[in-house]
Enzyme design. Sequence first.
Site, PDB file in Angstrom:
ATOM      1  N   CYS A  45       0.795  -1.228   0.000  1.00 24.83           N
ATOM      2  CA  CYS A  45       0.000   0.000   0.000  1.00 24.83           C
ATOM      3  C   CYS A  45       0.829   1.282   0.000  1.00 24.83           C
ATOM      4  CB  CYS A  45      -0.933   0.019   1.207  1.00 24.83           C
ATOM      5  SG  CYS A  45      -1.888  -1.498   1.406  1.00 24.83           S
ATOM      6  N   HIS A  73      -8.726   2.745  -3.591  1.00 25.25           N
ATOM      7  CA  HIS A  73      -7.341   2.571  -3.150  1.00 25.25           C
ATOM      8  C   HIS A  73      -6.572   1.673  -4.121  1.00 25.25           C
ATOM      9  CE1 HIS A  73      -3.869   1.609  -0.817  1.00 25.25           C
ATOM     10  NE2 HIS A  73      -4.390   0.670  -0.054  1.00 25.25           N
ATOM     11  N   CYS A 102      -1.218   2.446   6.343  1.00 24.68           N
ATOM     12  CA  CYS A 102      -0.886   1.098   6.786  1.00 24.68           C
ATOM     13  C   CYS A 102      -0.463   0.305   5.552  1.00 24.68           C
ATOM     14  CB  CYS A 102      -2.055   0.442   7.502  1.00 24.68           C
ATOM     15  SG  CYS A 102      -3.619   0.433   6.580  1.00 24.68           S
ATOM     16  N   GLY A 144       0.079  -3.707   3.945  1.00 25.95           N
ATOM     17  CA  GLY A 144      -0.206  -5.120   4.078  1.00 25.95           C
ATOM     18  C   GLY A 144       0.959  -5.905   4.650  1.00 25.95           C
TER      19      GLY A 144
END
Length: 412
Positions: free
Chosen positions: A121, A365, A395, A397
């Site tokens: 991300c 996203h 955050c 993954g």
Amino acid sequence: MFSRLTARRPAQGFVRAYATHVAKGRTQLLEKRPDDVVVTFAKRTALGRARKGQLKDVPVDELLTALFKATLEKTQLNPSLVEDICVGTCHPPSPLYVSRAAAIAAGFPVQVPISTVNRLCSSGLQSIVTVSNAIKAQQIDVGIAAGVESMSLNPRPTPEIVSGVAQHPQAHDCVQPMGWTSEMVARAYNIPRQKQDEYALISHTRAANAVKSGIFSEEIIPVEIRGATVSVDDTVRPGVSLESLAGLKPAFLEDGASTAGNSSGIGDGAAIAILSSRAKAEREGWEILGKYVASAFVGVEPRYMGISPVAAIPKVLAKVGLQKEDVDVYEINEAFASQFAFCVEQLQIPIEKINPNGGSIALTHPLGMTGTRQVVTGLVQLRRQGGDILCTSMCIGSGMGGAAVFVNEARP
């Protein structure tokens, strides 16, 4: 509604003091030095809804080529001045090959090298950090950072690990679906469904208002794809209400609280930033939009992946001697309302400073794009409101988090 979004005191011991770095402070951050890493251009494509939207059939190489071409045309940058390109992306096959091909097809000389990075991300942010570090190390003077993802054509593959590795509980949790981690956060930190929907509504409402007022046109660069101009997001849903959100079924666990309405959507898109040393930008007469200051990456318990901005943001702020109050705009990725609510309340940042035009719950996203997109969005917002400092965070993954600080140098 907003009265219920009260901040809680941070869990004792959770937010550590990162005091090992030499403090710089707001005043020094705003000073200009020849060796600063500056942003001379930052734009994004319009977003497309995965499998249904305007970019659903557009592969990563085609999307990147369109973005590179539009950027060269808009900036009139001599492509031979670019000394390196870094593309953040997660799931397309052979990402380096297709990114290199896209750059050449767009007009970059074969002498311009390219790399790709995958930090899930935060891949788009990582591309900016990679180029910035190369400039700081005086390896290059000019570089391009991009983030791209087609979640329509390259959805998240199921990670596979051998049984011996999976026997380790934390290793097992690393590869679980992101929706599962959202539910783990909600249960561990008591984030009820209603609160998640309330935070989601803020994102949907802000994004819908931004679309209506045309605000996003300031950060979107129109791209030509297959004879059509793509210039407006097709991901934002107007008219979302608490009632409509409450009527949605759980998306990941039958007894869960994360839904399609209070989780980030999956989507397609790309974003780009041109970076250089300040000395180079001034010699070339380029407009300076802002500067990159610092970044930080952290790890957390994988099953509680979404809480990581609570560790990443204090870490990067301590690196540069800032307090939370010194930051004018925060762009914190809304992977899920569960983790976003936790982060907002633990960090005790006023919601008015965070994602003022909505976030990924409303916008979607695209994994490789988001880290770059948040920088684009944040710098435009700083210019719009006359602010100075942006902190972006997400955050990541598998149980990580990232954050970075930028300074605005463009004025309304």
